[in-house]
Design a protein around this motif. Structure first.
Motif, PDB file in Angstrom:
ATOM      1  N   SER A 169       0.866  -1.181   0.000  1.00  0.00           N
ATOM      2  CA  SER A 169       0.000   0.000   0.000  1.00  0.00           C
ATOM      3  C   SER A 169       0.899   1.226   0.000  1.00  0.00           C
ATOM      4  O   SER A 169       1.874   1.283   0.733  1.00  0.00           O
ATOM      5  N   LEU A 170       0.565   2.177  -0.836  1.00  0.00           N
ATOM      6  CA  LEU A 170       1.339   3.410  -0.955  1.00  0.00           C
ATOM      7  C   LEU A 170       0.564   4.523  -0.273  1.00  0.00           C
ATOM      8  O   LEU A 170      -0.509   4.924  -0.732  1.00  0.00           O
ATOM      9  N   PHE A 171       1.081   4.995   0.873  1.00  0.00           N
ATOM     10  CA  PHE A 171       0.424   6.057   1.628  1.00  0.00           C
ATOM     11  C   PHE A 171       0.933   7.407   1.160  1.00  0.00           C
ATOM     12  O   PHE A 171       2.129   7.625   1.044  1.00  0.00           O
ATOM     13  N   ARG A 172       0.002   8.305   0.906  1.00  0.00           N
ATOM     14  CA  ARG A 172       0.336   9.653   0.466  1.00  0.00           C
ATOM     15  C   ARG A 172       0.104  10.621   1.622  1.00  0.00           C
ATOM     16  O   ARG A 172      -0.623  10.311   2.560  1.00  0.00           O
ATOM     17  N   GLY A 173       0.689  11.782   1.550  1.00  0.00           N
ATOM     18  CA  GLY A 173       0.583  12.767   2.610  1.00  0.00           C
ATOM     19  C   GLY A 173      -0.789  13.413   2.744  1.00  0.00           C
ATOM     20  O   GLY A 173      -1.057  14.122   3.693  1.00  0.00           O
ATOM     21  N   THR A 226      -4.537   9.560   1.909  1.00  0.00           N
ATOM     22  CA  THR A 226      -5.006   8.484   1.041  1.00  0.00           C
ATOM     23  C   THR A 226      -3.926   7.420   0.888  1.00  0.00           C
ATOM     24  O   THR A 226      -2.761   7.658   1.180  1.00  0.00           O
ATOM     25  N   PHE A 227      -4.355   6.240   0.447  1.00  0.00           N
ATOM     26  CA  PHE A 227      -3.390   5.226   0.032  1.00  0.00           C
ATOM     27  C   PHE A 227      -3.907   4.520  -1.203  1.00  0.00           C
ATOM     28  O   PHE A 227      -5.104   4.546  -1.494  1.00  0.00           O
ATOM     29  N   GLU A 228      -2.978   3.916  -1.927  1.00  0.00           N
ATOM     30  CA  GLU A 228      -3.295   3.172  -3.144  1.00  0.00           C
ATOM     31  C   GLU A 228      -2.756   1.757  -2.990  1.00  0.00           C
ATOM     32  O   GLU A 228      -1.684   1.553  -2.436  1.00  0.00           O
ATOM     33  N   VAL A 229      -3.518   0.790  -3.487  1.00  0.00           N
ATOM     34  CA  VAL A 229      -3.101  -0.607  -3.441  1.00  0.00           C
ATOM     35  C   VAL A 229      -2.240  -0.890  -4.664  1.00  0.00           C
ATOM     36  O   VAL A 229      -2.617  -0.575  -5.790  1.00  0.00           O
TER      37      VAL A 229
END
Length: 82
Positions: A19-23, A26-29
């Motif tokens: 998972s990519l967490f953004r500041g 939000t996050f993206e799988v």
């Protein structure tokens, strides 16, 4: 695993799932598999406090999201993003 060039911090959940967490909350799988989000914010009833350890649980209006690669989620607003 290939390096991701997107900005944000990543969290490896499994060898093929990240998972990519953004500041911005939000996050993206990324990768293969799914991430399941269980959101109790609209839960109207549960017998959990009085239930015995091995007895079934009752959960009314529990929200569940199953996200796959490319799906995004805003965890501050509790919304799936298109």
């Amino acid at each position: 695993m290939a390096r991701c060039r997107r900005s944000g911090s990543s969290h490896v959940i499994h060898k093929n799932l990240v998972s990519l967490f953004r500041g911005n909350g939000t996050f993206e799988v990324l990768g293969q598999g799914t991430i399941t989000i269980i959101d109790p914010v609209k839960l109207t009833h549960t017998n959990h406090p009085e239930a015995a350890e091995n007895s079934p649980r009752s959960l009314h209006h529990l929200m569940v999201h199953v996200l796959r690669r490319g799906d995004r989620y805003n965890y501050k607003q509790r919304l799936v993003l298109c």
